[in-house]
Design an enzyme around this catalytic site. Structure first.
Site, PDB file in Angstrom:
ATOM      1  N   ASN A  32      -6.530  13.017  -6.126  1.00 45.38           N
ATOM      2  CA  ASN A  32      -6.441  14.311  -6.567  1.00 45.38           C
ATOM      3  C   ASN A  32      -6.275  14.522  -8.013  1.00 45.38           C
ATOM      4  OD1 ASN A  32      -3.895  13.174  -6.940  1.00 45.38           O
ATOM      5  ND2 ASN A  32      -2.521  14.459  -5.631  1.00 45.38           N
ATOM      6  N   GLY A  36      -4.707  10.505 -12.399  1.00 46.51           N
ATOM      7  CA  GLY A  36      -6.091   9.505 -12.566  1.00 46.51           C
ATOM      8  C   GLY A  36      -6.745  10.346 -13.355  1.00 46.51           C
ATOM      9  N   TYR A 143      11.626   4.518  -5.919  1.00 49.75           N
ATOM     10  CA  TYR A 143      10.329   4.014  -5.608  1.00 49.75           C
ATOM     11  C   TYR A 143       9.965   2.891  -4.839  1.00 49.75           C
ATOM     12  CZ  TYR A 143       6.080   1.429  -7.676  1.00 49.75           C
ATOM     13  OH  TYR A 143       4.845   0.917  -7.414  1.00 49.75           O
ATOM     14  N   LYS A 147       7.983   2.293  -0.993  1.00 47.78           N
ATOM     15  CA  LYS A 147       7.134   1.132  -0.579  1.00 47.78           C
ATOM     16  C   LYS A 147       7.257   0.204   0.524  1.00 47.78           C
ATOM     17  CE  LYS A 147       3.811   2.286  -3.949  1.00 47.78           C
ATOM     18  NZ  LYS A 147       2.523   2.512  -3.988  1.00 47.78           N
ATOM     19  N   HIS A 191       4.796   2.182 -19.421  1.00 45.52           N
ATOM     20  CA  HIS A 191       4.955   0.858 -19.267  1.00 45.52           C
ATOM     21  C   HIS A 191       4.803   0.103 -20.641  1.00 45.52           C
ATOM     22  CE1 HIS A 191       2.909   2.343 -15.567  1.00 45.52           C
ATOM     23  NE2 HIS A 191       3.600   1.190 -14.876  1.00 45.52           N
ATOM     24  N   LEU A 192       5.561  -1.187 -20.507  1.00 45.54           N
ATOM     25  CA  LEU A 192       5.666  -1.703 -21.753  1.00 45.54           C
ATOM     26  C   LEU A 192       4.581  -1.936 -22.474  1.00 45.54           C
ATOM     27  CD1 LEU A 192       7.679  -3.230 -23.574  1.00 45.54           C
ATOM     28  CD2 LEU A 192       7.631  -5.346 -22.189  1.00 45.54           C
ATOM     29  N   GLY A 287      17.491   1.837 -12.937  1.00 45.40           N
ATOM     30  CA  GLY A 287      16.676   1.275 -11.754  1.00 45.40           C
ATOM     31  C   GLY A 287      15.987  -0.188 -12.179  1.00 45.40           C
TER      32      GLY A 287
HETATM   33  N1  LIG Z   1       0.894  -0.414 -12.450  1.00 46.10           N
HETATM   34  C1  LIG Z   1       1.766  -1.213 -11.949  1.00 46.10           C
HETATM   35  O1  LIG Z   1       2.215  -2.329 -12.716  1.00 46.10           O
HETATM   36  C2  LIG Z   1       2.060  -1.540 -10.397  1.00 46.10           C
HETATM   37  C3  LIG Z   1       2.733  -2.474 -10.250  1.00 46.10           C
HETATM   38  C4  LIG Z   1       2.993  -2.317  -8.715  1.00 46.10           C
HETATM   39  C5  LIG Z   1       2.584  -1.499  -7.537  1.00 46.10           C
HETATM   40  N2  LIG Z   1       1.762  -0.507  -8.274  1.00 46.10           N
HETATM   41  C6  LIG Z   1       1.207   0.424  -7.437  1.00 46.10           C
HETATM   42  O2  LIG Z   1      -0.333   0.434  -7.495  1.00 46.10           O
HETATM   43  C7  LIG Z   1      -0.795   1.824  -7.461  1.00 46.10           C
HETATM   44  C8  LIG Z   1      -1.719   2.143  -8.429  1.00 46.10           C
HETATM   45  O3  LIG Z   1      -0.847   2.118  -9.656  1.00 46.10           O
HETATM   46  P1  LIG Z   1      -1.629   2.799 -11.089  1.00 46.10           P
HETATM   47  O4  LIG Z   1      -0.891   2.014 -12.170  1.00 46.10           O
HETATM   48  O5  LIG Z   1      -2.912   2.584 -10.758  1.00 46.10           O
HETATM   49  O6  LIG Z   1      -1.306   4.114 -10.834  1.00 46.10           O
HETATM   50  P2  LIG Z   1      -2.165   5.256 -11.103  1.00 46.10           P
HETATM   51  O7  LIG Z   1      -1.026   6.417 -11.483  1.00 46.10           O
HETATM   52  O8  LIG Z   1      -2.939   5.037 -12.514  1.00 46.10           O
HETATM   53  O9  LIG Z   1      -3.034   5.541  -9.971  1.00 46.10           O
HETATM   54  C9  LIG Z   1      -2.576   6.265  -8.870  1.00 46.10           C
HETATM   55  C10 LIG Z   1      -3.855   7.094  -8.742  1.00 46.10           C
HETATM   56  O10 LIG Z   1      -3.460   7.894  -7.156  1.00 46.10           O
HETATM   57  C11 LIG Z   1      -3.712   9.256  -7.263  1.00 46.10           C
HETATM   58  N3  LIG Z   1      -2.854   9.986  -6.445  1.00 46.10           N
HETATM   59  C12 LIG Z   1      -1.477  10.181  -6.635  1.00 46.10           C
HETATM   60  N4  LIG Z   1      -1.009  10.916  -5.417  1.00 46.10           N
HETATM   61  C13 LIG Z   1      -2.051  11.129  -4.830  1.00 46.10           C
HETATM   62  C14 LIG Z   1      -2.451  11.834  -3.631  1.00 46.10           C
HETATM   63  N5  LIG Z   1      -1.248  12.604  -2.817  1.00 46.10           N
HETATM   64  N6  LIG Z   1      -3.723  12.012  -2.988  1.00 46.10           N
HETATM   65  C15 LIG Z   1      -4.766  11.562  -3.789  1.00 46.10           C
HETATM   66  N7  LIG Z   1      -4.455  10.945  -4.878  1.00 46.10           N
HETATM   67  C16 LIG Z   1      -3.470  10.721  -5.274  1.00 46.10           C
HETATM   68  C17 LIG Z   1      -3.582   9.821  -9.055  1.00 46.10           C
HETATM   69  O11 LIG Z   1      -4.266  10.779  -9.376  1.00 46.10           O
HETATM   70  C18 LIG Z   1      -4.168   8.260  -9.509  1.00 46.10           C
HETATM   71  O12 LIG Z   1      -5.400   8.389  -9.862  1.00 46.10           O
HETATM   72  C19 LIG Z   1       0.247   2.659  -6.945  1.00 46.10           C
HETATM   73  O13 LIG Z   1       0.443   2.756  -5.453  1.00 46.10           O
HETATM   74  C20 LIG Z   1       1.380   1.903  -7.751  1.00 46.10           C
HETATM   75  O14 LIG Z   1       2.604   2.118  -6.976  1.00 46.10           O
HETATM   76  C21 LIG Z   1       1.489  -0.323  -9.544  1.00 46.10           C
HETATM   77  O1  LIG Z   2       9.243   1.510 -23.845  1.00 42.62           O
HETATM   78  C1  LIG Z   2       9.708   0.399 -22.980  1.00 42.62           C
HETATM   79  C2  LIG Z   2       8.879   0.319 -21.667  1.00 42.62           C
HETATM   80  C3  LIG Z   2       9.301  -0.853 -20.835  1.00 42.62           C
HETATM   81  N1  LIG Z   2      10.470  -1.322 -21.281  1.00 42.62           N
HETATM   82  C4  LIG Z   2      10.816  -2.590 -20.284  1.00 42.62           C
HETATM   83  O2  LIG Z   2       9.780  -3.365 -19.918  1.00 42.62           O
HETATM   84  C5  LIG Z   2      10.022  -4.044 -18.788  1.00 42.62           C
HETATM   85  C6  LIG Z   2       8.508  -3.534 -18.079  1.00 42.62           C
HETATM   86  O3  LIG Z   2       8.860  -2.342 -17.718  1.00 42.62           O
HETATM   87  P1  LIG Z   2       7.379  -1.421 -17.151  1.00 42.62           P
HETATM   88  O4  LIG Z   2       6.036  -1.671 -17.915  1.00 42.62           O
HETATM   89  O5  LIG Z   2       7.775   0.099 -17.329  1.00 42.62           O
HETATM   90  O6  LIG Z   2       7.239  -1.914 -15.689  1.00 42.62           O
HETATM   91  P2  LIG Z   2       8.143  -1.858 -14.582  1.00 42.62           P
HETATM   92  O7  LIG Z   2       9.488  -0.934 -14.670  1.00 42.62           O
HETATM   93  O8  LIG Z   2       8.583  -3.339 -14.485  1.00 42.62           O
HETATM   94  O9  LIG Z   2       7.363  -1.596 -13.465  1.00 42.62           O
HETATM   95  C7  LIG Z   2       5.847  -1.916 -13.148  1.00 42.62           C
HETATM   96  O10 LIG Z   2       6.034  -3.060 -12.527  1.00 42.62           O
HETATM   97  C8  LIG Z   2       6.613  -2.807 -11.223  1.00 42.62           C
HETATM   98  C9  LIG Z   2       6.688  -4.224 -10.265  1.00 42.62           C
HETATM   99  O11 LIG Z   2       7.155  -5.153 -11.124  1.00 42.62           O
HETATM  100  C10 LIG Z   2       5.566  -1.782 -10.166  1.00 42.62           C
HETATM  101  O12 LIG Z   2       6.182  -1.572  -9.249  1.00 42.62           O
HETATM  102  C11 LIG Z   2       5.746  -0.556 -11.025  1.00 42.62           C
HETATM  103  O13 LIG Z   2       4.969   0.439 -10.619  1.00 42.62           O
HETATM  104  C12 LIG Z   2       5.319  -0.726 -12.469  1.00 42.62           C
HETATM  105  O14 LIG Z   2       5.382   0.621 -13.295  1.00 42.62           O
HETATM  106  C13 LIG Z   2      11.114  -3.460 -18.438  1.00 42.62           C
HETATM  107  O15 LIG Z   2      12.203  -4.168 -18.231  1.00 42.62           O
HETATM  108  C14 LIG Z   2      11.510  -2.025 -18.994  1.00 42.62           C
HETATM  109  O16 LIG Z   2      12.784  -1.517 -19.010  1.00 42.62           O
HETATM  110  C15 LIG Z   2      11.054  -1.257 -22.478  1.00 42.62           C
HETATM  111  O17 LIG Z   2      11.971  -2.031 -22.836  1.00 42.62           O
HETATM  112  N2  LIG Z   2      10.708  -0.559 -23.275  1.00 42.62           N
END
Ligand SMILES: NC(=O)c1ccc[n+]([C@@H]2O[C@H](COP(=O)([O-])OP(=O)(O)OC[C@H]3O[C@@H](n4cnc5c(N)ncnc54)[C@H](O)[C@@H]3O)[C@@H](O)[C@H]2O)c1
Ligand SMILES: O=c1ccn([C@@H]2O[C@H](COP(=O)(O)OP(=O)(O)O[C@H]3O[C@H](CO)[C@@H](O)[C@H](O)[C@H]3O)[C@@H](O)[C@H]2O)c(=O)[nH]1
Length: 332
Positions: A32, A36, A143, A147, A191-192, A287
């Site tokens: 959607n 993205g 969050y 999941k 993200h960090l 969190g």
């Molecule tokens: N990035 C991480 O470190 C991380 C870690 C663990 C799990 N995840 C999970 O992986 C998945 C992807 O993460 P990401 O970092 O690529 O996020 P992202 O936000 O880049 O990707 C999510 C995508 O889903 C689409 N979307 C959201 N809600 C929707 C809906 N209702 N219908 C259709 N499309 C929808 C968004 O537009 C986006 O393109 C997520 O489910 C997230 O929870 C991410």
């Molecule tokens: O400006 C920043 C951003 C992040 N952090 C820290 O860096 C670490 C990593 O943070 P971040 O990159 O935001 O990732 P997480 O909060 O650990 O979460 C990611 O990793 C999770 C799994 O471990 C996934 O579920 C989430 O979707 C994904 O966003 C954490 O301790 C944060 O507190 C900072 O100190 N400063």
């Protein structure tokens, strides 16, 4: 046969679309575009794209049927820990209710395999490190709870409808594709690693370290960073695993098994970029668990998964190359 990728225009989804296409799969994307980018689904991959919400059951059923989909890879979700604490209902709506609607469509269209983006956040405050799949799951934030609720839904949907699922619990995704122009572009970025690299690019003045009084060696949080292309390869393997095995309910951790503190990540980024990257200490973020490190041996043994880019320096370097070449992300 084709694979439906929900959230395929997102960060991890777009890399998985590329991986599936390079393995010769037919792929169709539903997104959607709330977080993205249309451009992340590269034209050269020739993938049908539908700007559609996963909660639009009728359209999803039509797409599943039109493209003869046999498996769904489900990324679509909201995924920011901090935002989920501030606005939990948004997360229960999009993640839990959204997945429930998607499953209704799948069951009606008789598509009974799903690979799901779960997370290390399901574990909460783990009792031991590295974390194994069967360890206690008590999420610290909405969050992670959404999941875990979805994973529970899969168990009962298996018993009732024969749904086969693989929940892939990623630790921290990072990096970018080595050869294709896709990478991380979240707005706002939370993200960090990308934030640290935005400091190196001069787009921010300093990195805020969220808490330096955790019970870890240097007081900052520890995470297990995994290359986005290694996550993508795990999805391809999981799709094939579900196709070739009896219906079942599976969960796999995906991480490298190495924990890095926030300060260690900043140090690696200083080395990779050659920039001093100033840091300031800020309050803890709500969190955040102090430490999350994966035991991913089940994915290695059962799926045959082997991360190709396990070194943090390589992960940060690939992210850096993407950010240098695309300082405004997909707007460039
Ligand atoms: N990035 C991480 O470190 C991380 C870690 C663990 C799990 N995840 C999970 O992986 C998945 C992807 O993460 P990401 O970092 O690529 O996020 P992202 O936000 O880049 O990707 C999510 C995508 O889903 C689409 N979307 C959201 N809600 C929707 C809906 N209702 N219908 C259709 N499309 C929808 C968004 O537009 C986006 O393109 C997520 O489910 C997230 O929870 C991410
Ligand atoms: O400006 C920043 C951003 C992040 N952090 C820290 O860096 C670490 C990593 O943070 P971040 O990159 O935001 O990732 P997480 O909060 O650990 O979460 C990611 O990793 C999770 C799994 O471990 C996934 O579920 C989430 O979707 C994904 O966003 C954490 O301790 C944060 O507190 C900072 O100190 N400063």
């Amino acid at each position: 046969m084709s694979v439906l990728v929900t959230g395929g225009a997102g960060y991890i989804g777009s890399h998985t679309v590329a991986e599936l296409r390079s393995a010769g799969e037919d792929v169709v994307v539903v997104d959607n575009l709330t977080t993205g980018h249309r451009k992340a689904v590269l034209d050269e991959l020739r993938v049908p794209f539908y700007q559609c919400d996963i909660r639009d059951k009728q359209q999803i059923i039509e797409i599943l049927q039109k493209h003869a989909v046999d498996a769904v890879v489900h990324f679509a979700a909201n995924s920011l820990v901090g935002e989920s604490v501030e606005n939990p209902l948004k997360y229960y709506d999009n993640n839990v209710a959204g997945t429930e609607k998607l499953l209704e469509a799948m069951v009606e269209a008789d598509v009974l395999s799903i690979v799901f983006s779960s997370t290390a956040a399901v574990y909460g405050l783990p009792e031991r490190m590295p974390i194994r799949e069967d360890d206690i799951k008590e999420p610290l934030n909405p969050y992670g709870d959404t999941k875990l609720a979805i994973e529970r839904m899969f168990r009962f949907a298996h018993d009732a409808y024969g749904l086969s699922s693989a929940s892939l619990r990623y630790f921290n995704a990072a990096g970018a594709h080595r050869t294709l122009p896709i990478g991380e572009d979240h707005r706002p970025e939370s993200h960090l690693i990308p934030i640290v690299l935005q400091v190196a690019l001069g787009q921010r003045s300093a990195i805020s370290v969220y808490g330096d009084d955790y019970e870890t060696e240097d007081g900052t949080c520890i995470r297990d960073y995994i290359h986005v292309s290694d996550l993508a390869s795990a999805h391809r393997l999981a799709v094939n695993y579900l196709r070739s095995h009896e219906s079942g309910v599976h969960a796999f951790n995906l991480g490298n098994g190495n924990g890095f503190s926030v300060r260690e990540v900043i140090d690696v980024a200083r080395k990779v970029t050659g920039h001093p990257i100033p840091e300031v200490v800020a309050p803890r973020r709500a969190g955040d668990p102090p430490q999350l490190v994966a035991d991913a041996s089940r994915a290695r043994e059962v799926l045959g998964w082997q991360p190709a880019f396990p070194a943090l320096e390589d992960i940060v370097l690939d992210a850096w190359n993407w950010h240098k070449e695309h300082p405004r992300g997909y707007e460039d």
